[in-house]
Motif scaffolding. Structure first.
Motif, PDB file in Angstrom:
ATOM      1  N   SER A 184      37.443  45.006  62.826  1.00 55.51           N
ATOM      2  CA  SER A 184      38.628  45.481  62.133  1.00 55.51           C
ATOM      3  C   SER A 184      38.764  45.019  60.663  1.00 55.51           C
ATOM      4  CB  SER A 184      39.876  44.689  62.778  1.00 55.51           C
ATOM      5  OG  SER A 184      40.040  45.197  64.045  1.00 55.51           O
ATOM      6  N   TRP A 185      39.689  45.243  59.752  1.00 56.52           N
ATOM      7  CA  TRP A 185      39.592  44.878  58.540  1.00 56.52           C
ATOM      8  C   TRP A 185      40.826  44.127  58.420  1.00 56.52           C
ATOM      9  CZ3 TRP A 185      39.099  49.354  54.333  1.00 56.52           C
ATOM     10  CH2 TRP A 185      37.906  49.604  54.307  1.00 56.52           C
ATOM     11  N   LEU A 186      40.672  42.637  57.689  1.00 56.66           N
ATOM     12  CA  LEU A 186      41.663  41.833  57.214  1.00 56.66           C
ATOM     13  C   LEU A 186      42.134  42.128  55.807  1.00 56.66           C
ATOM     14  CD1 LEU A 186      43.715  39.184  57.654  1.00 56.66           C
ATOM     15  CD2 LEU A 186      41.568  38.131  56.729  1.00 56.66           C
ATOM     16  N   GLY A 187      43.052  42.856  55.688  1.00 57.53           N
ATOM     17  CA  GLY A 187      43.340  43.130  54.366  1.00 57.53           C
ATOM     18  C   GLY A 187      44.609  42.448  53.551  1.00 57.53           C
ATOM     19  N   ILE A 188      44.426  42.116  52.086  1.00 54.08           N
ATOM     20  CA  ILE A 188      45.366  41.507  51.606  1.00 54.08           C
ATOM     21  C   ILE A 188      45.514  42.144  50.396  1.00 54.08           C
ATOM     22  CG2 ILE A 188      44.564  38.924  52.379  1.00 54.08           C
ATOM     23  CD1 ILE A 188      43.348  38.683  49.420  1.00 54.08           C
ATOM     24  N   LEU A 189      46.992  42.072  49.757  1.00 48.99           N
ATOM     25  CA  LEU A 189      47.610  42.410  48.466  1.00 48.99           C
ATOM     26  C   LEU A 189      47.841  40.958  47.708  1.00 48.99           C
ATOM     27  CD1 LEU A 189      50.334  45.119  49.172  1.00 48.99           C
ATOM     28  CD2 LEU A 189      48.306  45.183  47.733  1.00 48.99           C
ATOM     29  N   ALA A 190      47.306  41.096  46.519  1.00 53.93           N
ATOM     30  CA  ALA A 190      47.408  39.739  45.813  1.00 53.93           C
ATOM     31  C   ALA A 190      47.969  40.117  44.339  1.00 53.93           C
ATOM     32  CB  ALA A 190      46.008  39.012  45.735  1.00 53.93           C
ATOM     33  N   ASP A 191      48.574  39.311  43.710  1.00 53.59           N
ATOM     34  CA  ASP A 191      49.205  39.412  42.483  1.00 53.59           C
ATOM     35  C   ASP A 191      48.183  38.856  41.437  1.00 53.59           C
ATOM     36  OD1 ASP A 191      51.442  40.765  43.053  1.00 53.59           O
ATOM     37  OD2 ASP A 191      52.734  38.978  43.123  1.00 53.59           O
ATOM     38  N   VAL A 192      47.154  39.295  41.365  1.00 50.12           N
ATOM     39  CA  VAL A 192      45.804  38.979  40.315  1.00 50.12           C
ATOM     40  C   VAL A 192      45.313  40.373  39.888  1.00 50.12           C
ATOM     41  CG1 VAL A 192      44.327  38.843  42.331  1.00 50.12           C
ATOM     42  CG2 VAL A 192      43.910  37.660  39.818  1.00 50.12           C
ATOM     43  N   PRO A 193      44.897  40.295  38.655  1.00 50.67           N
ATOM     44  CA  PRO A 193      44.214  41.826  38.014  1.00 50.67           C
ATOM     45  C   PRO A 193      43.147  41.736  38.857  1.00 50.67           C
ATOM     46  CG  PRO A 193      45.213  40.543  36.295  1.00 50.67           C
ATOM     47  CD  PRO A 193      45.428  39.381  37.425  1.00 50.67           C
ATOM     48  N   PRO A 194      42.704  43.178  39.021  1.00 49.25           N
ATOM     49  CA  PRO A 194      41.279  43.422  39.726  1.00 49.25           C
ATOM     50  C   PRO A 194      40.128  42.459  38.888  1.00 49.25           C
ATOM     51  CG  PRO A 194      42.604  45.589  39.487  1.00 49.25           C
ATOM     52  CD  PRO A 194      43.370  44.305  38.676  1.00 49.25           C
ATOM     53  N   LEU A 255      35.158  36.357  41.306  1.00 53.41           N
ATOM     54  CA  LEU A 255      36.211  36.930  41.753  1.00 53.41           C
ATOM     55  C   LEU A 255      37.642  36.278  41.330  1.00 53.41           C
ATOM     56  CD1 LEU A 255      37.458  38.816  44.011  1.00 53.41           C
ATOM     57  CD2 LEU A 255      37.052  36.900  45.655  1.00 53.41           C
ATOM     58  N   GLU A 256      38.254  36.973  40.711  1.00 54.32           N
ATOM     59  CA  GLU A 256      39.622  36.321  40.329  1.00 54.32           C
ATOM     60  C   GLU A 256      40.443  36.142  41.715  1.00 54.32           C
ATOM     61  OE1 GLU A 256      40.018  35.055  37.271  1.00 54.32           O
ATOM     62  OE2 GLU A 256      38.122  35.991  36.465  1.00 54.32           O
ATOM     63  N   ARG A 257      41.236  34.937  41.494  1.00 52.79           N
ATOM     64  CA  ARG A 257      42.156  34.674  42.736  1.00 52.79           C
ATOM     65  C   ARG A 257      43.267  34.328  42.088  1.00 52.79           C
ATOM     66  NH1 ARG A 257      39.077  30.456  46.763  1.00 52.79           N
ATOM     67  NH2 ARG A 257      36.724  30.967  46.122  1.00 52.79           N
ATOM     68  N   GLY A 258      44.463  34.909  42.935  1.00 50.37           N
ATOM     69  CA  GLY A 258      45.895  34.746  42.692  1.00 50.37           C
ATOM     70  C   GLY A 258      46.766  34.821  44.062  1.00 50.37           C
ATOM     71  N   PRO A 259      47.923  34.832  43.972  1.00 47.92           N
ATOM     72  CA  PRO A 259      49.033  34.602  45.008  1.00 47.92           C
ATOM     73  C   PRO A 259      48.664  35.738  45.813  1.00 47.92           C
ATOM     74  CG  PRO A 259      50.110  34.213  42.726  1.00 47.92           C
ATOM     75  CD  PRO A 259      48.952  34.795  42.444  1.00 47.92           C
ATOM     76  N   VAL A 260      48.669  35.554  47.316  1.00 45.54           N
ATOM     77  CA  VAL A 260      48.719  36.546  48.231  1.00 45.54           C
ATOM     78  C   VAL A 260      49.971  36.908  48.642  1.00 45.54           C
ATOM     79  CG1 VAL A 260      47.705  37.181  50.588  1.00 45.54           C
ATOM     80  CG2 VAL A 260      46.305  35.772  49.127  1.00 45.54           C
ATOM     81  N   THR A 261      50.335  38.195  48.456  1.00 41.52           N
ATOM     82  CA  THR A 261      51.803  38.650  48.755  1.00 41.52           C
ATOM     83  C   THR A 261      51.991  39.310  50.211  1.00 41.52           C
ATOM     84  OG1 THR A 261      51.402  40.752  47.659  1.00 41.52           O
ATOM     85  CG2 THR A 261      52.303  38.918  46.428  1.00 41.52           C
TER      86      THR A 261
END
Length: 392
Positions: A184-194, A255-261
């Protein structure tokens, strides 16, 4: 209620078909079981082929797409610590893809529909489709607490793989070809620029990873995980660490990291129903086919389905000829099977295969090296990724 074309499902396929029919002078009604807020916030695909972009612009839904869509001129393949760019315009004669979230497409099409377009009913749950083998099918649906009927000349099911439209097919009227993938795929949305201007498809030691985006400030990323994975077992720091490991390359890249929403797990499968029509009932989008997201084909196949249907209905409306409408399943399935094959090949090439041996791993690398070393192989990937021309 009575209309020419009854459309079950108010996602991008159903809404775009309604818009195309409306512009041709064909009346239709769209029944959507969910609320408007739910439909407009439902997270789905965001990669648009050139033909999908062209279709949205042509139907009047291109203003925000033109202003906010992120045009991509290629993708990056990563494996063995190397980076390889696939140049779409250079390999396809100028074709590109565009990042524009499905949620935004739906908002644009809903706005057009409600601004003088055909009837669109939210919270209208289709219960059954009757009489598809006769001259006037009827959709029974529940709306505002009472059961109602919609009589149509034709019904189009755009209500997904578990919707009422595909369930309405009589036994033996169609066959489903299916394949389940062992991951499967574990997907995240994150408030961080690509972290990269283009999508990254990475084959790492731990499995596949995908770097994507929703906007200049929101990143969308995926990890290959075993089936049955619970997102709660993947705290944010573990997700970021594993993504960084799978994207790792020789040289200076971070890889830039940020808050996962948001965080979710998506199983992978392929499914094709043949034929995509029975009597006066047509299937489009996920109601007819499912592909793994590796090839970015799900939404784009749905758009190509309804483009064929719209032209078929337009020809019938204009001249009385059902020639193209009668060929809908044949025309659509030709494209569907090629997209299914492409998605299958991309998935098998990039994912760690459970229980595979060292030979299979070397074969995956050989396939990747052929694409990065051969212009012919790279051009084939680029042609399928940006979308094959719609042949009628």
């Amino acid at each position: 209620m009575r209309t020419s074309v009854g459309i079950i499902g108010g996602g991008p396929a159903g809404l775009l078909l309604a818009r195309l029919l409306h512009r041709t002078g064909i009346d239709c009604v769209v029944l959507e079981s969910r609320t408007r807020a739910y439909v407009e916030e439902r997270q789905r695909a965001g990669m648009l082929e050139q033909g999908t972009v062209d279709a949205l612009r042509a139907c009047g839904a291109g203003d925000r797409l033109n202003a906010e869509g992120l045009v991509h001129r290629g993708i990056e393949l990563r494996f063995d610590g190397e980076r390889h760019h696939i140049d779409f315009p250079g390999l396809t004669g100028g074709r590109t893809v565009t990042i524009y979230a499905q949620t935004e497409i739906v908002k644009d099409l809903v706005s057009l529909q409600l601004d003088g377009g055909p009837t669109l009913l939210f919270e209208a749950q289709a219960l059954a489709v009757d009489g598809v083998e006769g001259g006037e099918p009827v959709v029974r649906f529940l709306h505002e607490g009472r059961e109602r009927t919609l009589s149509c000349a034709y019904v189009v099911g755009c209500d997904g793989s578990h919707g009422i439209a595909s369930a309405a097919l009589p036994a033996g009227a169609s066959r489903a070809y299916a394949h389940e993938y062992p991951y499967s795929w574990l997907g995240i949305l994150a408030d961080v620029p690509p972290s990269c201007e283009e999508l990254i498809y990475a084959r790492g030691e731990g499995g596949f990873a995908l770097h994507s985006m929703r906007s200049p400030s929101v990143s969308r990323l995926y990890l290959q995980v075993p089936n049955g994975t619970d997102p709660a077992d993947w705290p944010d720091e573990r997700v970021w660490d594993e993504l960084a490991a799978r994207f790792a390359v020789d040289g200076d890249w971070r890889l830039e990291r940020g808050p996962v929403t948001a965080k979710s797990v998506t199983p992978m499968r392929s499914l094709v129903r043949e034929p995509m029509r029975h009597g006066r009932l047509f299937l489009a989008g996920d109601a007819a086919h499912i592909v793994p997201p590796t090839g970015a084909k799900g939404l784009n196949l749905a758009v190509s389905d309804v483009r064929v249907l719209a032209q078929g209905f337009a020809e019938l409306h204009r001249s009385g000829s059902s020639r193209l409408l009668d060929r809908y399943s044949e025309v659509a399935l030709t494209r569907v099977w090629q997209a299914t094959r492409f998605s299958y090949d991309m998935t098998k090439m990039l994912h760690a295969q459970p229980d595979s041996d060292a030979f299979e791993a070397r074969m995956q690398l050989a396939r990747l090296r052929r694409i990065t070393a051969s212009r012919t192989a790279a051009a084939e990937l680029a042609a399928h990724y940006t979308g094959l021309p719609l042949a009628l």
